[in-house]
Design an enzyme around this catalytic site. Sequence first.
Site, PDB file in Angstrom:
ATOM      1  N   SER A 165       0.813  -1.217   0.000  1.00 59.46           N
ATOM      2  CA  SER A 165       0.000   0.000   0.000  1.00 59.46           C
ATOM      3  C   SER A 165       0.846   1.267   0.000  1.00 59.46           C
ATOM      4  CB  SER A 165      -0.940   0.019   1.211  1.00 59.46           C
ATOM      5  OG  SER A 165      -0.218   0.283   2.401  1.00 59.46           O
ATOM      6  N   LYS A 214       1.502   4.375   7.287  1.00 57.73           N
ATOM      7  CA  LYS A 214       0.798   5.209   6.322  1.00 57.73           C
ATOM      8  C   LYS A 214       1.339   6.636   6.374  1.00 57.73           C
ATOM      9  CE  LYS A 214      -2.304   2.181   4.890  1.00 57.73           C
ATOM     10  NZ  LYS A 214      -1.540   1.020   5.416  1.00 57.73           N
TER      11      LYS A 214
END
Length: 209
Positions: free
Chosen positions: A127, A168
């Site tokens: 991701s 993230k």
Amino acid sequence: MWCYTPVNMTSSLSSPQAEILEFYKDFARKNQRAPSIREVASSLNREPSNIHYHLKHLEQLGLLVRTGGYRGVRLVSKSNKVIPLLGTVSCGEPISIFEETEEYVHVPENMLIDGHAYFALRAKGNSMINAGISDGDTLVIRKQTDIDDGDIAVVATGDPPFEAVTLKTVYHRKEALLLKPENDQLEPYIVKKGQIRGKLVGSIRTYGK
């Protein structure tokens, strides 16, 4: 298995040893793997036994580690430091992390700042691929609880002791955090129970054969 970090040349190296070290570095950059003994010998116009001889001395100097197999050489930086590898961090859905470890990794000293604590995590998932972070990378994390918007950080979600962590790009929102994947196929999302565990300061990639 091949792991490369820059090696500082020292005046104690003989010309053949320096030549062999430079060949390993150049070969790794171009091919993303370690050369075999025969490849080294052929390229440097030396006998395989001569390469083995110099590799033994380079290992005694602490500049490489022979790990077995015909590509089993790992270069070691004299300027490396050791930090604990705490486990795996998700570059996808949050997963568990354990803070007790008996495993450690070597990282370049120039990634670290004196007076701060660091730990390493192994990346899982893709991701964060647009940020140059791939599945299997070793991530160097500086322990801190405050970051700027746009920093890449390790975020714990959920309630202890069942919390999980994810990596993230982070943006602050009122009483919440917006977690943004660096992957065009994934959407940002909000977490209300999120705690910053550390900021990403570097990554190390290990290439298989």
